[in-house]
Design an enzyme around this catalytic site. Sequence first.
Site, PDB file in Angstrom:
ATOM      1  N   HIS A   1       9.214  -3.252  -6.603  1.00  0.00           N
ATOM      2  CA  HIS A   1       8.596  -2.838  -7.870  1.00  0.00           C
ATOM      3  C   HIS A   1       9.622  -2.211  -8.805  1.00  0.00           C
ATOM      4  O   HIS A   1       9.252  -1.392  -9.661  1.00  0.00           O
ATOM      5  CB  HIS A   1       7.478  -1.816  -7.636  1.00  0.00           C
ATOM      6  CG  HIS A   1       6.333  -2.295  -6.821  1.00  0.00           C
ATOM      7  ND1 HIS A   1       5.347  -3.123  -7.322  1.00  0.00           N
ATOM      8  CD2 HIS A   1       6.002  -2.053  -5.529  1.00  0.00           C
ATOM      9  CE1 HIS A   1       4.450  -3.365  -6.372  1.00  0.00           C
ATOM     10  NE2 HIS A   1       4.832  -2.744  -5.273  1.00  0.00           N
TER      11      HIS A   1
ATOM     12  N   GLY B   1       0.856  -1.177   0.000  1.00  0.00           N
ATOM     13  CA  GLY B   1       0.000   0.000   0.000  1.00  0.00           C
ATOM     14  C   GLY B   1       0.892   1.227   0.000  1.00  0.00           C
ATOM     15  O   GLY B   1       1.807   1.331  -0.808  1.00  0.00           O
TER      16      GLY B   1
ATOM     17  N   GLU C   1       9.117  -6.963  -9.863  1.00  0.00           N
ATOM     18  CA  GLU C   1       7.871  -7.633  -9.512  1.00  0.00           C
ATOM     19  C   GLU C   1       7.971  -9.121  -9.831  1.00  0.00           C
ATOM     20  O   GLU C   1       8.442  -9.516 -10.897  1.00  0.00           O
ATOM     21  CB  GLU C   1       6.705  -6.998 -10.248  1.00  0.00           C
ATOM     22  CG  GLU C   1       6.442  -5.576  -9.803  1.00  0.00           C
ATOM     23  CD  GLU C   1       5.141  -5.023 -10.340  1.00  0.00           C
ATOM     24  OE1 GLU C   1       4.554  -5.650 -11.231  1.00  0.00           O
ATOM     25  OE2 GLU C   1       4.725  -3.954  -9.857  1.00  0.00           O
TER      26      GLU C   1
ATOM     27  N   SER D   1       5.781  -5.346  -1.073  1.00  0.00           N
ATOM     28  CA  SER D   1       5.714  -3.928  -1.423  1.00  0.00           C
ATOM     29  C   SER D   1       6.058  -3.066  -0.201  1.00  0.00           C
ATOM     30  O   SER D   1       7.178  -3.110   0.282  1.00  0.00           O
ATOM     31  CB  SER D   1       4.341  -3.599  -2.007  1.00  0.00           C
ATOM     32  OG  SER D   1       4.311  -2.321  -2.588  1.00  0.00           O
ATOM     33  N   ALA D   2       5.111  -2.285   0.323  1.00  0.00           N
ATOM     34  CA  ALA D   2       5.389  -1.455   1.497  1.00  0.00           C
ATOM     35  C   ALA D   2       5.871  -2.300   2.674  1.00  0.00           C
ATOM     36  O   ALA D   2       6.729  -1.877   3.455  1.00  0.00           O
ATOM     37  CB  ALA D   2       4.140  -0.665   1.888  1.00  0.00           C
TER      38      ALA D   2
END
Length: 233
Positions: A156, A87, A191, A119-120
Amino acid sequence: MSTILMLSSSREGDTPYLSHAVNHINETLNGITDVVFVPYAGVTISHVQYTSMVQQALPQLRVTGLHELANAQAGLKNASAILVGGGNTYVLLDTLYKLGLMDVIKQCVTGGIPYIGWSAGSNICGATIKTTNDMPIVEPPSFDALGFLPFQINPHFSNYQPPGHNGETREQRLMEFSTLNPDVPIVGIKEGSALKLVNEKLTLLGPHEGVLIAHCKSQKIRVNSDLSHLLSS
């Protein structure tokens, strides 16, 4: 006895949510089926919805959202494994600081509780979040992250530049950080790929090669490369 899986993303291409990472997740959990999920990076999705989405993606697990527990600190300490979703990295870090959970997570993971982030949730495993791709929509008390890795990571990672776009590429942005912090390496993970730390061994998991930026120079990282030397950076 730390076991940390840092996924670049929740999806690879058009694959279903977390489906590309199921094998890595199962291997990291090593038989654990009860996990606590930290949904705080979600901004346009509620914590309830986010937890439900992770539960649907990982039906082999029993997923409890941290927001569901009366005492978040106790919930983490009693967890068998901790999952932290993606997020907005700034929102995630800000919330963890405000709830007093940063040191708790560090103690849990260094004490042997497996940690899986994407991700985060991976971004906060580095030294700071200064190389995140996210917009600073909130201002955390500090950019200092969990520090499981003594260097920077960039989930990413892509150096694609759309036709007609005249802004900086991702690598150019990361080079700006490297210019001001030449002795701090940055590992970009594409990714579908991930970093995995088991005790003192750090490995790049495929299927895609990564990138290492240090001293304003960039080099490719092959899949399955042992990056343990970066732990002393």
